[in-house]
Design a protein around this motif. Structure first.
Motif, mmCIF file in Angstrom:
data_model
loop_
_atom_site.group_PDB
_atom_site.id
_atom_site.type_symbol
_atom_site.label_atom_id
_atom_site.label_comp_id
_atom_site.label_asym_id
_atom_site.label_seq_id
_atom_site.Cartn_x
_atom_site.Cartn_y
_atom_site.Cartn_z
ATOM 1 N N ILE A 113 0.866 -1.185 0.000
ATOM 2 C CA ILE A 113 0.000 0.000 0.000
ATOM 3 C C ILE A 113 0.898 1.228 0.000
ATOM 4 C CG2 ILE A 113 -1.775 1.289 1.232
ATOM 5 C CD1 ILE A 113 -2.702 -1.325 2.477
ATOM 6 N N ARG A 114 0.851 1.979 -1.084
ATOM 7 C CA ARG A 114 1.657 3.189 -1.191
ATOM 8 C C ARG A 114 0.807 4.408 -0.866
ATOM 9 N NH1 ARG A 114 3.459 -0.244 -5.312
ATOM 10 N NH2 ARG A 114 5.728 -0.517 -5.383
ATOM 11 N N LEU A 115 1.448 5.434 -0.298
ATOM 12 C CA LEU A 115 0.749 6.662 0.081
ATOM 13 C C LEU A 115 1.165 7.809 -0.832
ATOM 14 C CD1 LEU A 115 1.078 6.584 3.991
ATOM 15 C CD2 LEU A 115 -0.735 5.622 2.560
ATOM 16 N N PRO A 116 0.238 8.688 -1.167
ATOM 17 C CA PRO A 116 0.599 9.865 -1.972
ATOM 18 C C PRO A 116 1.250 10.929 -1.098
ATOM 19 C CG PRO A 116 -1.747 9.880 -1.501
ATOM 20 C CD PRO A 116 -1.215 8.603 -0.929
ATOM 21 N N ALA A 117 2.455 11.350 -1.469
ATOM 22 C CA ALA A 117 3.147 12.365 -0.682
ATOM 23 C C ALA A 117 2.351 13.664 -0.626
ATOM 24 C CB ALA A 117 4.533 12.615 -1.264
ATOM 25 N N ALA A 139 -7.976 -2.229 -0.497
ATOM 26 C CA ALA A 139 -7.652 -1.325 0.612
ATOM 27 C C ALA A 139 -8.021 0.091 0.163
ATOM 28 C CB ALA A 139 -6.171 -1.404 0.965
ATOM 29 N N THR A 140 -8.707 0.823 1.023
ATOM 30 C CA THR A 140 -9.174 2.166 0.683
ATOM 31 C C THR A 140 -8.610 3.177 1.665
ATOM 32 O OG1 THR A 140 -11.238 1.300 -0.237
ATOM 33 C CG2 THR A 140 -11.197 3.634 0.348
ATOM 34 N N THR A 147 -14.348 12.585 1.417
ATOM 35 C CA THR A 147 -14.670 13.158 0.104
ATOM 36 C C THR A 147 -13.604 12.854 -0.944
ATOM 37 O OG1 THR A 147 -13.620 15.256 0.697
ATOM 38 C CG2 THR A 147 -15.975 15.019 1.176
ATOM 39 N N LEU A 148 -12.429 12.436 -0.485
ATOM 40 C CA LEU A 148 -11.339 12.067 -1.376
ATOM 41 C C LEU A 148 -10.887 10.667 -0.986
ATOM 42 C CD1 LEU A 148 -9.497 13.227 -3.647
ATOM 43 C CD2 LEU A 148 -7.908 13.900 -1.850
ATOM 44 N N ARG A 149 -10.829 9.764 -1.971
ATOM 45 C CA ARG A 149 -10.484 8.390 -1.634
ATOM 46 C C ARG A 149 -9.558 7.789 -2.672
ATOM 47 N NH1 ARG A 149 -15.451 4.962 -0.892
ATOM 48 N NH2 ARG A 149 -14.094 3.158 -1.236
ATOM 49 N N ILE A 150 -8.741 6.849 -2.216
ATOM 50 C CA ILE A 150 -7.894 6.057 -3.096
ATOM 51 C C ILE A 150 -8.171 4.591 -2.801
ATOM 52 C CG2 ILE A 150 -5.546 5.414 -3.729
ATOM 53 C CD1 ILE A 150 -4.629 8.183 -2.978
ATOM 54 N N ASP A 151 -8.632 3.866 -3.809
ATOM 55 C CA ASP A 151 -8.820 2.422 -3.701
ATOM 56 C C ASP A 151 -7.605 1.745 -4.313
ATOM 57 O OD1 ASP A 151 -11.489 2.384 -2.603
ATOM 58 O OD2 ASP A 151 -12.202 3.013 -4.568
ATOM 59 N N ALA A 152 -6.986 0.834 -3.580
ATOM 60 C CA ALA A 152 -5.833 0.078 -4.065
ATOM 61 C C ALA A 152 -6.212 -1.392 -4.127
ATOM 62 C CB ALA A 152 -4.634 0.274 -3.134
ATOM 63 N N PHE A 153 -5.838 -2.066 -5.224
ATOM 64 C CA PHE A 153 -6.178 -3.476 -5.383
ATOM 65 C C PHE A 153 -5.293 -4.081 -6.462
ATOM 66 C CE2 PHE A 153 -8.803 -0.752 -7.924
ATOM 67 C CZ PHE A 153 -8.832 -1.328 -9.172
ATOM 68 N N GLY A 215 2.069 -3.375 -10.779
ATOM 69 C CA GLY A 215 1.014 -4.382 -10.801
ATOM 70 C C GLY A 215 -0.138 -4.104 -9.864
ATOM 71 N N VAL A 216 -0.026 -3.060 -9.042
ATOM 72 C CA VAL A 216 -1.109 -2.666 -8.143
ATOM 73 C C VAL A 216 -1.905 -1.547 -8.804
ATOM 74 C CG1 VAL A 216 -1.731 -1.832 -5.840
ATOM 75 C CG2 VAL A 216 0.293 -3.276 -6.149
ATOM 76 N N SER A 217 -3.223 -1.684 -8.807
ATOM 77 C CA SER A 217 -4.094 -0.683 -9.422
ATOM 78 C C SER A 217 -4.589 0.305 -8.375
ATOM 79 C CB SER A 217 -5.292 -1.356 -10.090
ATOM 80 O OG SER A 217 -4.875 -2.196 -11.140
ATOM 81 N N TYR A 218 -4.804 1.544 -8.818
ATOM 82 C CA TYR A 218 -5.264 2.600 -7.924
ATOM 83 C C TYR A 218 -6.393 3.383 -8.579
ATOM 84 C CZ TYR A 218 -0.976 1.685 -5.316
ATOM 85 O OH TYR A 218 0.018 1.072 -4.608
#
Length: 237
Positions: A113-117, A139-140, A147-153, A215-218
């Motif tokens: 799970i990567r985080l946006p700086a 993982a969300t 109001t702002l979300r990142i879904d990772a899968f 290989g991880v989608s966001y």
């Protein structure tokens, strides 16, 4: 054909086809020629460029050619361009969705799970849809009160989300790699492990950027402009 030709012209600028270069040059020239010269080339120019897309894009990216049928499959997300009925009522959460900590979420999924700086640590973390071994599929990361979300899968094998939109998706780049931008509100639903669209999860989604890293989608979704979304995506660490 107008929208299709425009999207194919946009994609042609990204093609890197050293073998044979004259084929790519010829197709590009015909796609940008005056209308009277394009008419007799249109049918096989489109076919040739679609064939090139399938042949030269990296593994897994050949699915971009599905756009010619009005359905785009990219990074574990399908996007259908059609008049869509807006969902009504309150959407159900993703299967077995629960709140957790960032550290626990990392242990609960099979991908990093990567985080946006640009956004930093999320305010809330969710995981959803566990397999038989208890490893979660999605993982969300939530920001701005949700109001702002990142879904990772893991988007390499199966679809995880389906979008219905009345406007065509835009091809963009994140760190010089392919990405898809869906501007404006659209219908979003979850696709379960059996490949069935879970209509009970359908909701009205905000503008969304879709991309992959290792290989991880966001999915980045929120009230963002295209440049803002690309900047956030590019800061993933």
């Amino acid at each position: 054909m107008g929208d299709l030709e425009r999207e194919l012209r946009d994609l042609s600028a990204w093609l890197e086809t050293p073998d044979p270069p004259e084929v790519t040059a010829r197709v590009r020239a015909q796609l940008t020629a005056p209308a009277r010269r394009r008419r007799r080339w249109r049918s096989y120019a489109v076919a040739a460029l679609v064939a090139l897309l399938v042949a030269v894009l990296p593994p897994g990216r050949g699915a971009l050619a599905d756009a010619v049928a009005g359905l785009l499959r990219f990074a574990g997300v399908s996007v259908a361009t059609s008049p869509a009925e807006l969902p009504t009522g309150t959407p159900s959460p993703l299967p077995a969705q629960r709140t957790t900590t960032l550290d626990e979420a990392q242990r609960a999924v099979r991908f990093p799970i990567r985080l946006p700086a640009k956004l930093g640590t999320p305010e809330q973390v969710l995981v959803a849809d566990p397999d038989g071994a208890g490893r979660y599929r999605v993982a969300t990361l939530l920001y701005g009160g949700g109001t702002l979300r990142i879904d990772a899968f893991d988007g390499r094998l199966d679809l995880a989300f389906h979008k219905e939109t009345s406007r065509p998706a835009d091809w963009v780049q994140v760190n010089r790699d392919f990405a898809v931008w869906v501007g404006g509100p659209h219908t979003l639903a979850y696709v379960d492990r059996a490949g069935e669209v879970r209509v009970e999860t359908a909701r009205l989604a905000a503008s969304t950027l879709i991309w992959q890293v290792g290989g991880v989608s966001y999915r980045l979704e929120g009230d963002l402009s295209k440049p803002e979304a690309i900047e956030i995506a590019g800061s993933l660490r």
